[in-house]
Design an enzyme around this catalytic site. Sequence first.
Site, PDB file in Angstrom:
ATOM      1  N   CYS A   1       0.972  -1.344   0.037  1.00 48.51           N
ATOM      2  CA  CYS A   1       0.039  -0.022  -0.091  1.00 48.51           C
ATOM      3  C   CYS A   1       1.010   1.336  -0.033  1.00 48.51           C
ATOM      4  CB  CYS A   1      -0.905  -0.112   1.232  1.00 48.51           C
ATOM      5  SG  CYS A   1      -1.403  -1.520   1.502  1.00 48.51           S
TER       6      CYS A   1
ATOM      7  N   ARG B   1       1.820   1.387  -6.468  1.00 50.99           N
ATOM      8  CA  ARG B   1       2.188   0.217  -5.751  1.00 50.99           C
ATOM      9  C   ARG B   1       0.923  -0.599  -5.663  1.00 50.99           C
ATOM     10  NH1 ARG B   1       6.410   1.154  -2.081  1.00 50.99           N
ATOM     11  NH2 ARG B   1       5.312   0.097  -0.633  1.00 50.99           N
TER      12      ARG B   1
ATOM     13  N   TRP C   1      -4.354  -1.649  -0.112  1.00 51.58           N
ATOM     14  CA  TRP C   1      -4.479  -3.143  -1.002  1.00 51.58           C
ATOM     15  C   TRP C   1      -4.874  -4.069   0.128  1.00 51.58           C
ATOM     16  CZ3 TRP C   1      -2.535  -7.814  -1.410  1.00 51.58           C
ATOM     17  CH2 TRP C   1      -2.552  -8.379  -2.905  1.00 51.58           C
TER      18      TRP C   1
ATOM     19  N   ASN D   1       0.854  -0.102   6.711  1.00 48.92           N
ATOM     20  CA  ASN D   1       1.207  -1.112   5.698  1.00 48.92           C
ATOM     21  C   ASN D   1       1.682  -2.229   6.333  1.00 48.92           C
ATOM     22  OD1 ASN D   1       0.539   0.884   3.650  1.00 48.92           O
ATOM     23  ND2 ASN D   1       2.491   1.500   2.957  1.00 48.92           N
ATOM     24  N   GLY D   2       1.497  -3.383   5.789  1.00 52.86           N
ATOM     25  CA  GLY D   2       2.104  -4.621   6.359  1.00 52.86           C
ATOM     26  C   GLY D   2       0.894  -5.533   6.888  1.00 52.86           C
TER      27      GLY D   2
ATOM     28  N   GLU E   1      10.551 -14.276 -18.575  1.00 47.58           N
ATOM     29  CA  GLU E   1      10.242 -12.874 -18.538  1.00 47.58           C
ATOM     30  C   GLU E   1       9.110 -12.323 -19.494  1.00 47.58           C
ATOM     31  OE1 GLU E   1      10.373  -8.958 -17.079  1.00 47.58           O
ATOM     32  OE2 GLU E   1      10.491 -11.189 -16.119  1.00 47.58           O
TER      33      GLU E   1
ATOM     34  N   LYS F   1       5.545 -10.551 -18.742  1.00 47.02           N
ATOM     35  CA  LYS F   1       4.888  -9.256 -19.430  1.00 47.02           C
ATOM     36  C   LYS F   1       3.601  -9.564 -19.799  1.00 47.02           C
ATOM     37  CE  LYS F   1       7.938  -6.942 -17.558  1.00 47.02           C
ATOM     38  NZ  LYS F   1       8.041  -7.654 -16.386  1.00 47.02           N
TER      39      LYS F   1
ATOM     40  N   GLU G   1       0.958 -10.311 -16.926  1.00 48.06           N
ATOM     41  CA  GLU G   1       0.571  -9.308 -15.990  1.00 48.06           C
ATOM     42  C   GLU G   1      -0.069  -7.830 -16.279  1.00 48.06           C
ATOM     43  OE1 GLU G   1       4.122  -8.169 -13.678  1.00 48.06           O
ATOM     44  OE2 GLU G   1       5.422  -7.887 -15.516  1.00 48.06           O
TER      45      GLU G   1
ATOM     46  N   HIS H   1       6.706 -33.540 -23.481  1.00 40.57           N
ATOM     47  CA  HIS H   1       6.290 -34.141 -22.329  1.00 40.57           C
ATOM     48  C   HIS H   1       5.100 -33.384 -21.620  1.00 40.57           C
ATOM     49  CE1 HIS H   1      10.181 -36.014 -22.027  1.00 40.57           C
ATOM     50  NE2 HIS H   1      10.762 -35.088 -22.555  1.00 40.57           N
TER      51      HIS H   1
ATOM     52  N   LYS I   1       3.414  -2.806  -6.970  1.00 36.31           N
ATOM     53  CA  LYS I   1       4.779  -2.653  -7.411  1.00 36.31           C
ATOM     54  C   LYS I   1       5.873  -3.406  -6.519  1.00 36.31           C
ATOM     55  CE  LYS I   1       8.367  -1.032 -10.110  1.00 36.31           C
ATOM     56  NZ  LYS I   1       8.441  -1.753 -11.331  1.00 36.31           N
TER      57      LYS I   1
END
Length: 612
Positions: free
Chosen positions: A2, A27, A76, A102-103, A485, A489, A492, A508, A607
């Site tokens: 947050c 964030r 968040w 936050n946390g 990567e 991208k 997300e 496989h 973020k």
Amino acid sequence: MCGIVGYVGPRQAAPLLLEGLEKLEYRGYDSAGLAVRDGGALPQIVKAKGRLKALVEKTNGGLAMAGTCGIGHTRWATHGEPSEGNAHPHASAGLEVVGVHNGIIENYQELKAKLEKSGYTFTSQTDTEVAVDLIDYYYKKYQEGPVGALGRAMTRLRGSYALAVLFAQHPEEIYVARKDSPLIVGVGEDETVIASDVPAILQYTRSVYYIGNLEIGRLKGGEAAFFNIDGEEIEKEVTQIEWDAQAAEKGGFEHFMMKEIHEQPRAVRDTLNAYIREGKIDFSEVGLTREEMAAIGQITVVACGSAYHVGMAAQYVIEDLARLPVRVELASEFRYRKPILGPGSLVIVVSQSGETADSLAALREAKEQGAPTLGIVNVVGSSIAREADKVLYTLAGPEIAVATTKAYSTQLIACYLLAVELGRARGLVDDGEYARLLAELEALPGKMEKILEDKERIQWFASKFSNARDVFFIGRGIDYACSLEGSLKMKEISYIHSEAYAAGELKHGTISLIEDGVLVVGVLTQEELFGKTLSNLVEVKSRGAYLMGLTAYGHYSIEDTVDFAVYIPRTDQRFATSLAVIPLQLMGYYLSVARGLDVDKPRNLAKSVTVE
């Protein structure tokens, strides 16, 4: 994850708090709120669910809230659904203590039950309200003032937290406390600001304090005093932020992500220039000597998300150049499987923010086992930077978009430099090869710029697949690491399901997912693996896949197989990921734009993941 902001000084606080929260939107959040007080009056609290725009409208841009001292928050959700009632700030009865957090408070249910027995009632589902009432409880019971109340509460709180608190009896003051969640204090001439991250502070001052674990701060206009958990005053050093405030602005680009994609050549060049001096790699500022590097017996790279993919690419390069065994570990799994770190181990922790909760916990686990640690981080003074034995800083500057681009690229460069110097220290890279490799590295920024000049082709191609449901990325060796990567991208920011597979694993099970029209992206930058990966593309094409091939200039025969070819300049194959990743970043970006999505603030993501 947050965002916290705070302001105390001569100016009206609410508009400034809203500006700060806007700079922390990247964030991730689902609601927002402000608490502002006017002199000795009790704080006024306004909260809103959804985007920050709703809070801006509700407060008339902050002008409806009088006062020069206040705190703000973007939430968040971790405990309780996204709602106005669960949004911060939270307050004790009578508004005597008001706070944002936050946390995650791990023992909040136990504390809540004890507070209820003492007569406290709760209006939200959050752990934050419990923390605020706990501070209120100790404030009233022991009459030791805000610092004493915070210290006592901190001894009872388990988990992670950054707290910013207003006390009714202490006007024009903000109190802060921290454990494992980031919080920065900036002090200007007559004003003091707090924030979860640097961009929200840059417009006020470049002089900042990083609050340590289990430390408390008392903030007034232009002043900051700090205390340990026992209430004893401590001295802290000021850190000067070197980032340009304009670096945290869009600079004419439609989205931060596109701006940051274009900043990669500069960021890579700056990182190279920081460590290459007079034709040699100089790690003197890192504190890493060639003697120490020669004594390393094995390396463990620990990271999350894109930083983990950096580690995957680095594994190939370090093992090739230095002939050292390298393991790459997900930080979220590292400490739970009782890792074995033998003699001569070096643990490298990679994190853009330097505050990633799982990576920080992994660092501490490594230190407990006595292993030397190296942090590769972007944010000066961050928790990982402070706690690692040695730090190799990247020079990406502020990265605002949730989907990392330039931080990823500078982390790669840091790992390349480390690999080359390890090879040199171990006598495996001679003078001629050393000079050649450094020349290849220094040529990368110019080659990146050439790729960006041809981005319209990627935009055209992406527009054809804006309705895609599944995309698969395949490659071998370093190309597999790059594919990971590229897939991340894609998923997300475009919300298209995508997966990356080692191309040799198709038979496989994975090949059963291929059907008519499915897009398969093949990454083929490694000469000795080109033919094998090309044969895998032929396999999926025969099952109806539409193919994009990404390879180096010169491999024009690929056009006989793929439907769309993308070329990158030639470089040493070990460093090809730095170039190949850019078209994949652009493709994810353009697909997201074509689907009308918010590129910089993808749903459900933050973020900096500063909670487990």
